[in-house]
Design a protein around this motif. Structure first.
Motif, short mmCIF file in Angstrom:
data_model
loop_
_atom_site.label_atom_id
_atom_site.label_comp_id
_atom_site.label_asym_id
_atom_site.label_seq_id
_atom_site.Cartn_x
_atom_site.Cartn_y
_atom_site.Cartn_z
N GLU A 119 -1.23 1.34 -0.45
CA GLU A 119 -0.53 1.12 0.82
C GLU A 119 0.59 2.15 1.02
OE1 GLU A 119 -1.25 -1.14 -1.46
OE2 GLU A 119 -2.11 -2.91 -0.54
N HIS A 140 4.95 -0.35 -6.48
CA HIS A 140 3.88 -1.09 -7.13
C HIS A 140 2.56 -0.94 -6.36
CE1 HIS A 140 7.60 -3.18 -8.35
NE2 HIS A 140 6.98 -3.37 -9.49
N ASP A 141 2.65 -0.89 -5.02
CA ASP A 141 1.45 -0.95 -4.17
C ASP A 141 1.08 0.47 -3.73
OD1 ASP A 141 1.38 -3.98 -3.99
OD2 ASP A 141 3.44 -3.49 -3.41
N SER A 184 10.70 -0.99 -4.40
CA SER A 184 9.46 -1.76 -4.31
C SER A 184 9.60 -3.24 -4.66
CB SER A 184 8.42 -1.12 -5.24
OG SER A 184 7.15 -1.72 -5.04
N ILE A 208 5.37 -6.51 0.58
CA ILE A 208 4.75 -5.19 0.71
C ILE A 208 5.14 -4.50 2.04
CG2 ILE A 208 2.55 -3.92 0.75
CD1 ILE A 208 1.42 -6.06 -1.10
#
Ligand code: HH2
Length: 286
Positions: free
Chosen positions: A269, A265-266, A226, A244
């Motif tokens: 998504e 982290h996201d 990530s 991302i």
């Protein structure tokens, strides 16, 4: 082998369902200096809020990290790590409805986190301190064993391998065998090639290109790509928050290759990415 991996892992205080494919681990760094989210969640309330948000967005695991392991990072003492992590773990363990994992290389921190409700140990040193392995065996929790060349302080100075894939695999199999000797059963061991930990761009690419070889060992595999620097190198994105879509590509490749956990982290998504990949794959199998 795929059948063995495509199942539900249950232990005293946790449960992870891999029957649809990969699951998402959300990163929660309670540090002032992590490379991507450093400083954002050093405040306990903000960290708890973000952990709850990631769980609601589909993270099966929340990985609480009280020490940055970015290249060049200095070690943080156990007392300070405990001060940062424990209040966050206590609340998330009771409220998030996700497995809470502790990302630390210190036995004392792992032990305090377990007391606070952590149900999984993520050790970037792959049980360099044997007591951490004994703790995982005794508490019957899963462990993540990661490969790293050198230490975070020095690892990116000049990483070198003759054959990065074979060397990382060999190391992880040796550490996994050690974990089994300490009393941790195979099904609770996750191996992780340690993307970015003492690796050049080419090393990271070779590991990802060959990630199936890790899956084929029969151990569950966790991968953390990530927002990392190699994605920035490929996409020319200096700012980690702009990586991302690059991250999404690696998450899709990993999920399609049979990786069990993607550390991101996201979460919102990447949960979508994983859901689509898992659906395509399960439809093909039917
Ligand atoms: N990567 C990081 C930290 N912990 N643990 C595992 N098992 N695998 C990884 O790839 C991994 C990890 C580095 O990322 P991050 O936590 O976002 O940054 P920092 O170390 O600066 O806190």
């Amino acid at each position: 082998m795929a059948d063995r991996l495509n199942n539900v892992l249950e232990w005293g205080v946790g449960r992870l369902d891999f029957s649809s494919g990969a699951v998402v681990m959300g990163v929660l760094n309670v540090t002032p200096d992590s490379f991507s989210d450093g400083g954002r969640f050093i405040d306990t309330e903000k960290a708890i809020e973000h952990g709850l948000k990631m769980a609601a967005e589909g993270a099966a695991i929340i990985d609480v990290g009280p020490e940055s392991s970015r290249p060049g990072a200095e070690a943080v003492g156990a007392r300070e790590q405990i001060r940062r992590a424990v209040p966050v773990i206590e609340r998330l363990a009771s409220e998030a409805g996700a497995v809470i994992s502790i990302d630390t290389r210190d036995y004392e921190v792992a032990a305090a986190a377990m007391e606070a409700g952590a149900a999984m140990l993520n050790d970037i040193t792959a049980l360099a301190d044997e007591r951490t392995g004994q703790l995982a065996a005794e508490k019957k929790v899963p462990v993540v064993l990661m490969h790293m060349q050198g230490t975070p302080e020095t690892m990116q100075a000049e990483p070198r391998y003759d054959d990065v894939v074979s060397e990382v695999l060999e190391y992880l199999l040796e550490r996994a065998a050690k974990a089994e000797r300490l009393g941790i059963p195979r099904e609770r061991i996750f191996i992780d090639p340690g993307i970015g930990f003492g690796k050049t761009l080419e090393h990271n690419l070779l590991l990802l290109r060959n990630i199936k070889r890790f899956v084929e060992t029969g151990y569950r595999v966790l991968v953390g790509t990530s927002r990392k620097g190699f994605i920035g190198e490929i996409t020319h994105k200096e700012n980690p928050a702009d990586r991302i879509f690059g991250t999404a590509a690696t998450v899709a490749l990993c999920a399609a290759a049979g990786v069990s956990v993607v550390r991101v982290h996201d979460v919102s998504e990447m949960a979508d990415v994983v859901r689509v990949v898992n659906t395509v794959i399960s439809n093909i199998k039917r």
